[in-house]
Scaffold this motif. Structure first.
Motif, PDB file in Angstrom:
ATOM      1  N   GLN A  24       0.823  -1.207   0.000  1.00 50.13           N
ATOM      2  CA  GLN A  24       0.000   0.000   0.000  1.00 50.13           C
ATOM      3  C   GLN A  24       0.856   1.254   0.000  1.00 50.13           C
ATOM      4  N   LYS A  25       1.958   1.241   0.718  1.00 50.43           N
ATOM      5  CA  LYS A  25       2.883   2.384   0.674  1.00 50.43           C
ATOM      6  C   LYS A  25       3.406   2.577  -0.747  1.00 50.43           C
ATOM      7  N   PHE A  26       3.730   1.468  -1.396  1.00 50.44           N
ATOM      8  CA  PHE A  26       4.246   1.511  -2.770  1.00 50.44           C
ATOM      9  C   PHE A  26       3.215   2.124  -3.710  1.00 50.44           C
ATOM     10  N   ILE A  27       1.981   1.655  -3.622  1.00 50.24           N
ATOM     11  CA  ILE A  27       0.951   2.115  -4.556  1.00 50.24           C
ATOM     12  C   ILE A  27       0.573   3.565  -4.280  1.00 50.24           C
ATOM     13  N   LEU A  28       0.622   3.984  -3.016  1.00 53.85           N
ATOM     14  CA  LEU A  28       0.334   5.383  -2.705  1.00 53.85           C
ATOM     15  C   LEU A  28       1.430   6.298  -3.256  1.00 53.85           C
ATOM     16  N   ASN A  29       2.658   5.832  -3.243  1.00 52.87           N
ATOM     17  CA  ASN A  29       3.730   6.620  -3.859  1.00 52.87           C
ATOM     18  C   ASN A  29       3.510   6.763  -5.363  1.00 52.87           C
ATOM     19  N   ALA A  34       1.342  10.335  -9.836  1.00 54.68           N
ATOM     20  CA  ALA A  34       0.264  10.669 -10.777  1.00 54.68           C
ATOM     21  C   ALA A  34      -0.317  12.042 -10.470  1.00 54.68           C
ATOM     22  N   ILE A  35      -0.453  12.347  -9.186  1.00 54.19           N
ATOM     23  CA  ILE A  35      -0.999  13.652  -8.793  1.00 54.19           C
ATOM     24  C   ILE A  35      -0.037  14.775  -9.199  1.00 54.19           C
ATOM     25  N   LYS A  36       1.250  14.542  -9.036  1.00 52.54           N
ATOM     26  CA  LYS A  36       2.242  15.521  -9.479  1.00 52.54           C
ATOM     27  C   LYS A  36       2.135  15.748 -10.980  1.00 52.54           C
ATOM     28  N   GLU A  37       1.982  14.658 -11.716  1.00 51.20           N
ATOM     29  CA  GLU A  37       1.935  14.742 -13.174  1.00 51.20           C
ATOM     30  C   GLU A  37       0.690  15.480 -13.655  1.00 51.20           C
ATOM     31  N   LYS A  57      -1.903   1.427  14.665  1.00 53.95           N
ATOM     32  CA  LYS A  57      -1.120   2.664  14.605  1.00 53.95           C
ATOM     33  C   LYS A  57      -0.395   2.804  13.268  1.00 53.95           C
ATOM     34  N   GLU A  58       0.144   1.697  12.761  1.00 53.80           N
ATOM     35  CA  GLU A  58       0.889   1.765  11.499  1.00 53.80           C
ATOM     36  C   GLU A  58      -0.019   2.214  10.353  1.00 53.80           C
ATOM     37  N   ALA A  59      -1.244   1.678  10.308  1.00 53.79           N
ATOM     38  CA  ALA A  59      -2.189   2.073   9.262  1.00 53.79           C
ATOM     39  C   ALA A  59      -2.524   3.555   9.376  1.00 53.79           C
ATOM     40  N   MET A  60      -2.696   4.051  10.603  1.00 57.34           N
ATOM     41  CA  MET A  60      -3.015   5.467  10.799  1.00 57.34           C
ATOM     42  C   MET A  60      -1.872   6.361  10.347  1.00 57.34           C
ATOM     43  N   VAL A  61      -0.633   5.931  10.607  1.00 57.07           N
ATOM     44  CA  VAL A  61       0.528   6.717  10.185  1.00 57.07           C
ATOM     45  C   VAL A  61       0.625   6.757   8.662  1.00 57.07           C
ATOM     46  N   VAL A  62       0.365   5.613   8.012  1.00 60.47           N
ATOM     47  CA  VAL A  62       0.423   5.561   6.539  1.00 60.47           C
ATOM     48  C   VAL A  62      -0.609   6.504   5.931  1.00 60.47           C
ATOM     49  N   LEU A  63      -1.828   6.490   6.474  1.00 57.19           N
ATOM     50  CA  LEU A  63      -2.865   7.380   5.936  1.00 57.19           C
ATOM     51  C   LEU A  63      -2.513   8.839   6.196  1.00 57.19           C
ATOM     52  N   GLU A  64      -2.052   9.142   7.402  1.00 56.46           N
ATOM     53  CA  GLU A  64      -1.696  10.528   7.726  1.00 56.46           C
ATOM     54  C   GLU A  64      -0.591  11.038   6.807  1.00 56.46           C
ATOM     55  N   ASP A  65       0.408  10.183   6.549  1.00 58.42           N
ATOM     56  CA  ASP A  65       1.504  10.574   5.653  1.00 58.42           C
ATOM     57  C   ASP A  65       0.992  10.806   4.230  1.00 58.42           C
ATOM     58  N   ALA A  66       0.079   9.952   3.790  1.00 55.88           N
ATOM     59  CA  ALA A  66      -0.454  10.074   2.425  1.00 55.88           C
ATOM     60  C   ALA A  66      -1.229  11.375   2.254  1.00 55.88           C
ATOM     61  N   LEU A  67      -2.100  11.667   3.208  1.00 55.35           N
ATOM     62  CA  LEU A  67      -2.897  12.886   3.116  1.00 55.35           C
ATOM     63  C   LEU A  67      -2.020  14.134   3.239  1.00 55.35           C
ATOM     64  N   SER A  68      -1.018  14.047   4.093  1.00 56.48           N
ATOM     65  CA  SER A  68      -0.098  15.179   4.258  1.00 56.48           C
ATOM     66  C   SER A  68       0.681  15.444   2.979  1.00 56.48           C
ATOM     67  N   MET A  69       1.113  14.357   2.332  1.00 57.76           N
ATOM     68  CA  MET A  69       1.881  14.508   1.092  1.00 57.76           C
ATOM     69  C   MET A  69       1.047  15.205   0.023  1.00 57.76           C
ATOM     70  N   ILE A  70      -0.196  14.769  -0.141  1.00 58.04           N
ATOM     71  CA  ILE A  70      -1.061  15.357  -1.170  1.00 58.04           C
ATOM     72  C   ILE A  70      -1.429  16.792  -0.814  1.00 58.04           C
ATOM     73  N   PRO A  77      -5.992  20.372  -2.771  1.00 58.92           N
ATOM     74  CA  PRO A  77      -7.149  20.141  -1.895  1.00 58.92           C
ATOM     75  C   PRO A  77      -7.648  18.697  -2.009  1.00 58.92           C
ATOM     76  N   ILE A  78      -8.196  18.202  -0.908  1.00 60.90           N
ATOM     77  CA  ILE A  78      -8.735  16.841  -0.864  1.00 60.90           C
ATOM     78  C   ILE A  78     -10.163  16.885  -0.355  1.00 60.90           C
ATOM     79  N   ILE A  79     -11.028  16.130  -0.998  1.00 61.76           N
ATOM     80  CA  ILE A  79     -12.371  15.885  -0.473  1.00 61.76           C
ATOM     81  C   ILE A  79     -12.491  14.383  -0.267  1.00 61.76           C
TER      82      ILE A  79
END
Length: 375
Positions: A24-29, A34-37, A57-70, A77-79
Motif C-alpha cells: 500500500q505504501k508503494f501504490i500510494l507513492n 500521478a498527482i504531481k503529473e 497505529k501503522e495504518a493510521m501513520v500511513v494514511l496521515e503521511d499520504a494525506l499530508s503529502m497530497i 485540496p482533498i475531499i
C-alpha cells in the motif's frame, strides 16, 4: 476543472495473515507521482480509506503521511468521505484543523445539503450511511432500505440544487447491476443494499467508492474508481488505478488510468510437481498466489514447501478431480462391490482405480464385511 478520483485504499488490509501495508505504501507513492503529473484542482477519495473501523497505529501513520503529502506538500485540496469500512471517530479526528489546509474529510450528515463549491462546480458529498442512520438523523420513520434512504437524500439535495450549474456527487454505495469482488464487505444482508442508477439522475457526474472493479457498472455519468491495487484473488484480472476528470461547465471528459502494483494476485491451476520444480510461468516469484493443485495424494506440508519458492503464497487448495455432472449407467445387480466402485471411480476421474488406492478400498470393504459378519 480537473479532478483525480480514487477510493477504497483499505489501508491496514491483511489477507490470510499477510499484511499488505508495504504494498500500500508503494501504490500510494505511485498515486503521488500521478498527482504531481496531472496537477488536479482537487483529489476526491470516495470512502474506505481504512480497512477496519479501528485501524492499528501503522495504518493510521500511513494514511496521515499520504494525506499530508497530497495536501501539504503538493498543496492539492482533498475531499474525502467515510466508507463502510471506516470508523468515523478515527477518520475525522482532525477535521477542523484539516479544513484550514483544504483537506475536507466528511463523515457526518450535517452538511449533506451544502455543496463544496470549487471553480464554479458544486460537489455534494454523501458519506456511507445505513438506512437506520438516515431514519434517525432526518427523523423519517418510513425509511427501511438503502434505496429509500438514498431517494430521500437525493430529493432533499434537489431542493437546494442549482440545476443550471454543474453538480457532482461523491458517495460510497452499491449501484444495482454493479460487479462486486470477494474483498468487499456487504453493506447489508440480501439485495436491499443496492441503489438504482436512475436515483442519481439529477447529477451531472457521480464519483463512487465501494465496488472494487473500475468498470463495475456501465454508465455515462456514474463512475467507480476501483481500488488502487488488488485485494482478493477474485480481483486477479482486474485493472487497478484511478480516474481523471476534466470538467468544463456541464461537459466532461474522463479516463481510467492504471497503476502497476508492487505485487500482483494470481490464481494458478497446476500439478503440484510442476509448481515445486518451477515448471509454471510466473512473472515474479514474489507475487501473491493461490495455487489450485492436482496430484497431491502423498504430499505433506505442501504450503511450507511451496513457500520456499513462492514466499507470498497465501492459499493452496486441492482440485484432484473434476467431478462429472452426468449420471453413470451400470447394472449394479450384475457387478461386485469392488466393480461398482471401480466403474464409479473411472467415470468421475477418467482414471483406473489401481495400486494403493484399490488396495485401500478392498481393505475397507473387507473390514466392513467382517464387521457385519461378527455382529
Amino acid at each position: 476543472m480537473k479532478i483525480l478520483h480514487t477510493a477504497d485504499w483499505h489501508i491496514g488490509k491483511i489477507i490470510n495473515g499477510q499484511s499488505l501495508i508495504e504494498d500500500q505504501k508503494f501504490i500510494l507513492n505511485k498515486l503521488f507521482d500521478a498527482i504531481k503529473e496531472h496537477d488536479p484542482d482537487v483529489v476526491v477519495i470516495s470512502g474506505d480509506l481504512y480497512d477496519l473501523h479501528y485501524p492499528n497505529k501503522e495504518a493510521m501513520v500511513v494514511l496521515e503521511d499520504a494525506l499530508s503529502m497530497i495536501n501539504l506538500e503538493l498543496k492539492i485540496p482533498i475531499i474525502a468521505i467515510s466508507g463502510n469500512h471506516d470508523g468515523k471517530e478515527r477518520l475525522n479526528y482532525g477535521e477542523r484543523w484539516f479544513e484550514k489546509t483544504g483537506l475536507k474529510i466528511i463523515t457526518g450528515y450535517d452538511d449533506l445539503m451544502t455543496p463544496i463549491s470549487m471553480e464554479g462546480i458544486n460537489i455534494y458529498v454523501m458519506p456511507y450511511f445505513t438506512p437506520a442512520d438516515v431514519k434517525h438523523v432526518f427523523d423519517v420513520k418510513t425509511i427501511h432500505t438503502h434505496q429509500e434512504a438514498t431517494e430521500y437524500i437525493m430529493s432533499e439535495m434537489e431542493q437546494v440544487m442549482n440545476k443550471d450549474e454543474t453538480n457532482i456527487l461523491v458517495g460510497h454505495l452499491f449501484v444495482a447491476g454493479g460487479e462486486s469482488s470477494d474483498s468487499e464487505r456487504p453493506l447489508s444482508i440480501g439485495t436491499i443494499e443496492t441503489v438504482a442508477a436512475n436515483t442519481f439522475n439529477a447529477f451531472d457526474a457521480v464519483l463512487l467508492g465501494h465496488l472494487h472493479h473500475p468498470f463495475a457498472i456501465k454508465s455515462d455519468f456514474i463512475f467507480y474508481s476501483g481500488t488502487p491495487m488488488q485485494y482478493s484473488f477474485s480481483e486477479a484480472n482486474q485493472a487497478k488505478g484511478y480516474r481523471l476528470f476534466e470538467i468544463d461547465n456541464k461537459a466532461f471528459k474522463q479516463k481510467f488510468i492504471p497503476i502497476e502494483p508492487r505485487r500482483s494476485f494470481h490464481v494458478i491451476k497446476a500439478r503440484y510437481e510442476d509448481v515445486i520444480h518451477e515448471k509454471i510461468e510466473v512473472k515474479n516469484n514474489e507475487d501473491y498466489f493461490h495455487f489450485k493443485l492436482t496430484d497431491m495424494d502423498h504430499v505433506t506440508d505442501p504450503l511450507m514447501k511451496i513457500r520456499n519458492i513462492y514466499p507470498n503464497t497465501l492459499q493452496i487448495s486441492r482440485i484432484d478431480y473434476e467431478v462429472a455432472q452426468d449420471e453413470i449407467d451400470v447394472d449394479v445387480h450384475t457387478l461386485s462391490d469392488i466393480e461398482i466402485i471401480e466403474s464409479f471411480y473411472k467415470h468421475v476421474t477418467e482414471e483406473t482405480l489401481e495400486g494403493i488406492k484399490k488396495d485401500k478400498v478392498i481393505q475397507l470393504l473387507e473390514s466392513h464385511l467382517n464387521k457385519g459378519a461378527n455382529e
